[in-house]
Design an enzyme around this catalytic site. Structure first.
Site, PDB file in Angstrom:
ATOM      1  N   LYS A   1      -7.972  -0.552  10.949  1.00  0.00           N
ATOM      2  CA  LYS A   1      -7.299  -1.023   9.718  1.00  0.00           C
ATOM      3  C   LYS A   1      -6.071  -0.156   9.470  1.00  0.00           C
ATOM      4  O   LYS A   1      -5.006  -0.655   9.102  1.00  0.00           O
ATOM      5  CB  LYS A   1      -8.287  -0.948   8.552  1.00  0.00           C
ATOM      6  CG  LYS A   1      -7.763  -1.510   7.233  1.00  0.00           C
ATOM      7  CD  LYS A   1      -6.990  -0.518   6.397  1.00  0.00           C
ATOM      8  CE  LYS A   1      -6.572  -1.149   5.084  1.00  0.00           C
ATOM      9  NZ  LYS A   1      -5.651  -0.289   4.310  1.00  0.00           N
TER      10      LYS A   1
ATOM     11  N   ASP B   1       3.801 -13.829  12.427  1.00  0.00           N
ATOM     12  CA  ASP B   1       2.523 -14.302  11.909  1.00  0.00           C
ATOM     13  C   ASP B   1       1.504 -13.154  11.917  1.00  0.00           C
ATOM     14  O   ASP B   1       0.957 -12.806  12.967  1.00  0.00           O
ATOM     15  CB  ASP B   1       2.067 -15.464  12.813  1.00  0.00           C
ATOM     16  CG  ASP B   1       0.766 -16.093  12.376  1.00  0.00           C
ATOM     17  OD1 ASP B   1       0.001 -15.449  11.642  1.00  0.00           O
ATOM     18  OD2 ASP B   1       0.501 -17.237  12.795  1.00  0.00           O
TER      19      ASP B   1
ATOM     20  N   GLU C   1       0.816  -1.227   0.000  1.00  0.00           N
ATOM     21  CA  GLU C   1       0.000   0.000   0.000  1.00  0.00           C
ATOM     22  C   GLU C   1       0.844   1.270   0.000  1.00  0.00           C
ATOM     23  O   GLU C   1       1.614   1.513   0.928  1.00  0.00           O
ATOM     24  CB  GLU C   1      -0.934   0.003   1.220  1.00  0.00           C
ATOM     25  CG  GLU C   1      -1.878   1.188   1.186  1.00  0.00           C
ATOM     26  CD  GLU C   1      -3.003   1.125   2.207  1.00  0.00           C
ATOM     27  OE1 GLU C   1      -3.403   0.012   2.590  1.00  0.00           O
ATOM     28  OE2 GLU C   1      -3.472   2.193   2.621  1.00  0.00           O
TER      29      GLU C   1
ATOM     30  N   HIS D   1      -2.301  10.843  -0.761  1.00  0.00           N
ATOM     31  CA  HIS D   1      -2.453   9.681  -1.636  1.00  0.00           C
ATOM     32  C   HIS D   1      -2.268  10.062  -3.097  1.00  0.00           C
ATOM     33  O   HIS D   1      -1.690   9.327  -3.867  1.00  0.00           O
ATOM     34  CB  HIS D   1      -3.840   9.066  -1.446  1.00  0.00           C
ATOM     35  CG  HIS D   1      -3.923   8.213  -0.226  1.00  0.00           C
ATOM     36  ND1 HIS D   1      -4.891   7.270  -0.020  1.00  0.00           N
ATOM     37  CD2 HIS D   1      -3.145   8.163   0.871  1.00  0.00           C
ATOM     38  CE1 HIS D   1      -4.708   6.680   1.142  1.00  0.00           C
ATOM     39  NE2 HIS D   1      -3.644   7.212   1.701  1.00  0.00           N
TER      40      HIS D   1
HETATM   41  C1  MEV Z   1      -6.094   3.574   4.652  1.00  0.00           C
HETATM   42  O1  MEV Z   1      -5.393   2.397   4.318  1.00  0.00           O
HETATM   43  C2  MEV Z   1      -6.179   3.756   6.158  1.00  0.00           C
HETATM   44  C3  MEV Z   1      -7.060   4.909   6.650  1.00  0.00           C
HETATM   45  O2  MEV Z   1      -8.361   4.798   6.078  1.00  0.00           O
HETATM   46  C4  MEV Z   1      -7.099   4.799   8.150  1.00  0.00           C
HETATM   47  C5  MEV Z   1      -8.108   5.714   8.822  1.00  0.00           C
HETATM   48  O3  MEV Z   1      -9.131   6.067   8.214  1.00  0.00           O
HETATM   49  O4  MEV Z   1      -7.881   6.004  10.017  1.00  0.00           O
HETATM   50  C6  MEV Z   1      -6.512   6.240   6.200  1.00  0.00           C
END
Ligand code: MEV
Length: 428
Positions: free
Chosen positions: A269, A285, A82, A383
């Site tokens: 995430k 792991d 990513e 991004h």
């Molecule tokens: C993107 O991989 C992760 C984010 O969406 C995390 C978040 O929203 O806190 C930018």
């Protein structure tokens, strides 16, 4: 302390970065080529790691910079597909370094093995008999894996849990015995499974119940790692927004992620973007850490943010992250995978507790970067810069042209491959 902090690392070519690492005394590598060779996973190793091997699947390995954790400098190796994860971690670490860095607390590294029994005739009698047999259970477990005992670890105690039958979900009652094991430098999955399976027939016989299974639990609640940081509000100022405003918005965004499982999932995430990349790069792991971490996020009965951001009495922003981190520095693929061997060396061959400190700090950094971006510029801005670079490469740009095309592309209304190709043609 390392010799330099790798200024302008981002703008260098891969070879220049390797050179900078060699010049900065971060690596013992003799040459750029031998560095590159060190990562190649030979067939005779890959073929023994998993079954039915037909090749290797590669990912970029990058370094997040500026991490100061418990007073030590670290370069953080991250394997991820990513874009922007490493840039975000480095940005956050740079700010947090100026604020004094991360501090961490690591609990005892005690892992859990479970033996589940069903068809218990008399709950109270079974619980009492098992509790009285604790020493014998521990001894059976340790005899099943004597090498960990020789190294100073092993099974230490048991905990007995009764799970009521649940008509709504159609589950019977279970009596669950937890074996608490100190696994030292290993994650200890095989060791714990061996012990749990060894104890299983003894428990079955003693209670005249049926064992369902003996297996480790990835919900490693006895192996917790916490990272903290404290950032003066003045460091949070952002184009037209005051530091206190950004601080308050970060706290508010965090409150949203604590209150709402839909937001919490994305928030967590983002935390795992950093954690999984480092866990993977160190040969650990990823699925074990991810499963345990998400279970921990739901420990209150609702899935919530793993981080907590708040205001200190002096007005600073305080961040905290606690997660289960049953990682290892030995065992599994760690001692055989060339990439994992390299990353442990690059981190200064940390012991398991130090590695936990590094991993949990990376998670906190990642959340700081994402939350700050979300409440200020939004994440698309960063991004898009990386997306422009990727489009430039896809359009065929090489060398200096990549940056040139990316810069011009970002000024265009339609940032796509066709526009990138047109810009490249004009440049050439
Ligand atoms: C993107 O991989 C992760 C984010 O969406 C995390 C978040 O929203 O806190 C930018």
């Amino acid at each position: 302390m390392k010799k330099n902090r790798l200024d302008k690392f981002y703008n260098k070519t891969i070879d220049q970065r390797i050179e900078a690492l060699m010049n900065g005394d971060y690596l013992e590598t003799q040459s750029i080529d031998s560095f590159k060779q060190a990562f190649v996973l030979p067939e005779e190793i890959s073929n023994h790691m998993i079954e039915n091997v037909v090749g290797t699947y590669q990912l970029p390995l990058g370094l997040a910079l500026h991490f100061l954790i418990d007073g030590e400098d670290y370069l953080i190796p991250m394997a991820t597909e990513e874009p922007s994860v490493i840039a975000a971690a480095s940005f956050a670490a740079k700010t947090i370094r100026l604020a004094g860095g991360f501090t961490t607390d690591i609990s005892n590294r005690t892992m859990i093995g479970q033996i589940a029994l069903k068809n218990i005739k008399n709950k109270d009698d079974a619980i009492q008999a098992i509790s009285e047999a604790e020493a014998e259970i521990i001894s059976i477990a340790n005899n099943a894996h004597p090498s960990i005992v020789k190294r100073g670890g092993g099974a230490r105690s048991i905990n007995v849990r009764w799970l009521e039958a649940d008509a709504e979900h159609g589950t019977p009652a279970f009596l669950v015995i937890h074996l608490h094991v100190e696994t030292l430098e290993a994650m200890g999955a095989n060791m714990i499974n061996t012990m749990a399976e060894a104890v299983k027939p003894f428990l079955e016989e003693m209670t005249e119940a049926n064992a369902v299974m003996g297996i480790l639990s990835n919900y490693a609640t006895e192996c917790l790692a916490t990272a903290r940081c404290k950032i003066p509000a003045t460091m949070l100022e952002r184009r037209g927004m005051s530091g206190t405003d950004v601080r308050d918005k970060i706290i508010e965004a965090n409150q949203f992620a604590i209150a709402d499982p839909y937001r919490a999932t994305t928030n967590n995430k983002g935390i795992m973007n950093g954690i999984s990349a480092l866990v993977l790069a160190t040969g650990n792991d990823t699925r074990a850490i991810e499963a345990g971490t998400h279970a921990y996020a739901a420990r209150s009965g609702q899935y919530r943010s793993l981080t907590k951001w708040s205001q200190a009495e002096d007005g600073d922003l305080i961040g905290e992250l606690t997660i289960p981190l049953p990682i290892g520095t030995v065992g599994g693929s760690i001692n055989i995978h060339p990439g994992a061997k390299f990353t442990h060396k690059l981190l200064g061959s940390p012991d398991a507790k130090q590695l936990e400190s590094i991993i949990v700090s990376v998670g906190l950094a990642q959340n700081f970067a994402a939350t700050r971006a979300l409440v200020t510029d939004g994440i698309q801005k960063g991004h898009m810069a990386l997306q422009a670079k990727s489009l430039a490469i896809n359009a065929g740009a090489t060398g200096d042209d990549i940056q040139k095309v990316a810069r011009l592309l970002r000024k265009e209304k339609h940032m796509n491959l066709q526009t990138a190709k047109t810009i490249l043609q004009t440049l050439r």
